[in-house]
Design a protein around this motif. Structure first.
Motif, mmCIF file in Angstrom:
data_model
loop_
_atom_site.group_PDB
_atom_site.id
_atom_site.type_symbol
_atom_site.label_atom_id
_atom_site.label_comp_id
_atom_site.label_asym_id
_atom_site.label_seq_id
_atom_site.Cartn_x
_atom_site.Cartn_y
_atom_site.Cartn_z
ATOM 1 N N TYR A 171 -34.553 -13.863 38.678
ATOM 2 C CA TYR A 171 -35.121 -14.037 40.004
ATOM 3 C C TYR A 171 -35.399 -12.672 40.615
ATOM 4 O O TYR A 171 -34.866 -11.653 40.165
ATOM 5 C CB TYR A 171 -34.188 -14.859 40.919
ATOM 6 N N THR A 172 -36.250 -12.671 41.635
ATOM 7 C CA THR A 172 -36.543 -11.433 42.365
ATOM 8 C C THR A 172 -36.391 -11.724 43.851
ATOM 9 O O THR A 172 -36.473 -12.882 44.278
ATOM 10 C CB THR A 172 -37.984 -10.940 42.108
ATOM 11 N N ALA A 173 -36.161 -10.672 44.602
ATOM 12 C CA ALA A 173 -36.009 -10.829 46.055
ATOM 13 C C ALA A 173 -36.289 -9.503 46.754
ATOM 14 O O ALA A 173 -36.059 -8.429 46.173
ATOM 15 C CB ALA A 173 -34.601 -11.308 46.394
ATOM 16 N N GLY A 174 -36.725 -9.613 47.993
ATOM 17 C CA GLY A 174 -36.929 -8.413 48.801
ATOM 18 C C GLY A 174 -35.612 -7.878 49.349
ATOM 19 O O GLY A 174 -35.572 -6.763 49.871
ATOM 20 N N ASN A 342 -52.719 -6.365 45.324
ATOM 21 C CA ASN A 342 -51.332 -5.900 45.331
ATOM 22 C C ASN A 342 -50.786 -5.752 43.925
ATOM 23 O O ASN A 342 -51.132 -6.537 43.033
ATOM 24 C CB ASN A 342 -50.448 -6.887 46.092
ATOM 25 N N CYS A 343 -49.888 -4.788 43.753
ATOM 26 C CA CYS A 343 -49.385 -4.453 42.434
ATOM 27 C C CYS A 343 -47.970 -3.903 42.518
ATOM 28 O O CYS A 343 -47.672 -3.135 43.436
ATOM 29 C CB CYS A 343 -50.291 -3.326 41.957
ATOM 30 N N LEU A 344 -47.108 -4.288 41.604
ATOM 31 C CA LEU A 344 -45.781 -3.678 41.501
ATOM 32 C C LEU A 344 -45.855 -2.473 40.569
ATOM 33 O O LEU A 344 -46.773 -2.388 39.756
ATOM 34 C CB LEU A 344 -44.788 -4.701 40.942
ATOM 35 N N VAL A 385 -43.433 -10.585 35.701
ATOM 36 C CA VAL A 385 -43.899 -10.774 37.079
ATOM 37 C C VAL A 385 -43.537 -12.201 37.495
ATOM 38 O O VAL A 385 -43.954 -13.162 36.820
ATOM 39 C CB VAL A 385 -45.430 -10.562 37.198
ATOM 40 N N LEU A 386 -42.757 -12.341 38.558
ATOM 41 C CA LEU A 386 -42.431 -13.670 39.099
ATOM 42 C C LEU A 386 -43.325 -13.928 40.308
ATOM 43 O O LEU A 386 -43.654 -13.012 41.057
ATOM 44 C CB LEU A 386 -40.953 -13.756 39.489
ATOM 45 N N LEU A 387 -43.698 -15.169 40.507
ATOM 46 C CA LEU A 387 -44.685 -15.488 41.559
ATOM 47 C C LEU A 387 -44.077 -15.416 42.959
ATOM 48 O O LEU A 387 -42.859 -15.562 43.085
ATOM 49 C CB LEU A 387 -45.237 -16.894 41.301
#
Ligand SMILES: CCCCCCCCCCCCCC(=O)CSCCNC(=O)CCNC(=O)[C@H](O)C(C)(C)COP(=O)(O)OP(=O)(O)OC[C@H]1O[C@@H](n2cnc3c(N)ncnc32)[C@H](O)[C@@H]1OP(=O)(O)O
Ligand SMILES: CN(C)Cc1n[nH]c2ccc(-c3ccc(F)cc3OCCn3ccnc3)cc12
Length: 387
Positions: A171-174, A342-344, A385-387
């Motif tokens: 998972y990802t999070a800000g 946008n791009c990571l 890349v997670l949505l």
């Protein structure tokens, strides 16, 4: 100063914030016997519900909860506005389970006030493919915040995933939680510079006129290379290209079947765009760019309601530079009326930020693994890349 305790996360199989990790592997090993058979207990006013994304009204309920209550930027100027079609795409890949589309309803009113989702994924960690779930769209209604509902949602999805004999998640999070496996930056490339200034997304540098700023960010109308939308015939060679490319990253998905690749990369209007270059002779895909459509509500702007943003997804370049490939992605995004791309700083993306005039964003995106410890990765070692 009070040590930052994590009442919930300190009970979970994740590394502590200041752990130094040297080897890779599961943190705990449980079996099905250890898994609770009945759902977690909710406060009496609430009940569990499974959302069926094949039912447009239920899909719409998820949409509306997120539209009103999902992720905002740090200045609360924008809120993600994932569309119903996007959510159906994101939540129903091959092998998805409806039981992992978990909602919390108010018993009385039947109103959806909470949601969390899991989808199956094979994630390679340092070359080792691990059957995981990707957790996403965790959301609690603004009126029910800070009542410890999130830990209940997380424990419930964990329980249901464990019952299927899956013990890891990505998972990802800000937000920063125990413990990021990577901390990534996001970058933006202006397409509609004037609108971005009007909505406060970007600022006009002092002493620069709007006209010269618009000129600075001008994008060609034609691509440099003969890229066109992915077709079903392209899938076998595209899958081979993708898996080869992704295998060099320390954390990356494995697209196990052609069906997986077709699900994730078939062009869907206003959801996902994938263009490929195919070798005339071999008929094989040699290069590909892809981006997904994730608009944001512009909170409280008189002139504009929506920021139309393209988010870089998976890109592979073998007959051209990544810079030229993404340069063509910008042309496609401009043609499709996006305001910003946008791009990571994952993959090798940081190699093109300067030449393609990207500007750094104002926050981080943390990557996490659940019940799997592995040494911290650099952004450029992330191929996921997670949505
Ligand atoms: C083997 C399978 C395993 C599957 C499960 C894997 C793990 C999956 C994990 C989920 C991955 C989701 C990924 C994802 O969806 C992408 S990240 C986007 C998350 N959603 C949003 O930001 C939407 C707006 N915010 C909200 O809806 C609420 O603020 C949420 C629901 C975020 C928290 O609701 P709340 O009313 O504000 O807070 P309480 O209920 O009182 O709970 C406070 C506790 O929640 C911890 N918290 C806060 N934000 C979190 C976050 N984004 N991840 C994980 N934990 C988060 C916080 O640290 C604290 O724990 P601590 O006291 O220990 O510090
Ligand atoms: C990934 N997926 C889990 C959604 C998600 N959750 N939390 C987030 C925090 C940042 C980004 C992000 C990722 C890439 C990017 F170029 C810009 C981003 O956010 C800009 C700030 N912002 C937040 C909302 N509206 C604007 C995504 C997410």
């Amino acid at each position: 100063k009070k040590p930052r305790g994590h009442e919930f996360w300190d009970t979970q199989p994740v590394p502590k914030i200041d752990d130094k990790i040297v080897e890779s592997g599961p943190i705990e090993n449980k079996t099905l016997e250890d898994v609770r058979k009945e759902p977690l207990t909710l406060p009496p006013a609430f009940e569990w519900i499974e959302l069926d994304c094949n039912k447009s009204d239920e899909l719409k309920e998820i949409y509306t909860l997120l539209y009103e209550n999902y992720v905002e930027d740090d200045d609360n100027m924008f809120r993600f506005d994932y569309s119903p079609e996007f959510l159906k795409w994101a939540l129903q890949p091959p092998g998805f389970l409806k039981e992992w589309h978990i909602g919390v309803r108010v018993v009385e009113s039947k109103k959806l006030v909470g949601f969390i989702s899991g989808i199956p994924a094979t994630i390679r960690v340092e070359g080792k493919p691990i059957t995981m779930v990707e957790i996403n769209f965790l959301c609690v209604h603004k009126k029910l915040r800070e009542k410890r509902l999130a830990p209940v949602l997380i424990k419930e999805v964990t329980r249901r995933v464990n019952l299927r004999n899956i013990w890891q998640a990505a998972y990802t999070a800000g937000v920063v939680l125990p413990k990021p496996v990577a901390i990534c930056k996001y970058w933006h490339r202006s397409i509609k510079q004037q609108k971005l200034v009007e909505v406060g997304f970007s600022a006009l540098p002092p002493k620069m006129s709007m006209a010269s700023m618009v000129k600075l960010y001008r994008i060609n109308d034609e691509m440099k290379h003969p890229l066109r939308p992915l077709t079903k015939e392209d899938v076998p060679s595209f899958r081979a290209l993708l898996d080869e490319y992704l295998s060099k990253y320390k954390i990356a998905p494995e697209f196990a079947t052609d069906e997986d690749v077709w699900h994730w990369f078939e062009t869907r209007k206003d959801v996902i765009t994938c263009y490929v270059k195919v070798d005339e002779t071999t008929k094989k895909v040699t290069d590909a760019f892809s981006f997904y459509n994730l608009p944001s509500t512009i909170i409280g702007n008189a002139k504009h309601n929506t920021l139309k943003a393209a988010f870089s997804f998976y890109n592979v370049a073998t007959t051209m530079s990544l810079t030229e490939l993404v340069g063509d992605a910008l042309v496609a995004a401009k043609k499709m009326d996006y305001d910003v791309y946008n791009c990571l700083d994952v993959f090798e993306n940081s190699t093109f930020f300067k030449d393609l005039k990207f500007a750094i964003g104002d926050g981080d995106l943390q990557y996490y693994l659940y019940n799997y410890s592995t040494p911290t990765k650099k952004s450029s070692e992330i191929g996921l890349v997670l949505l």
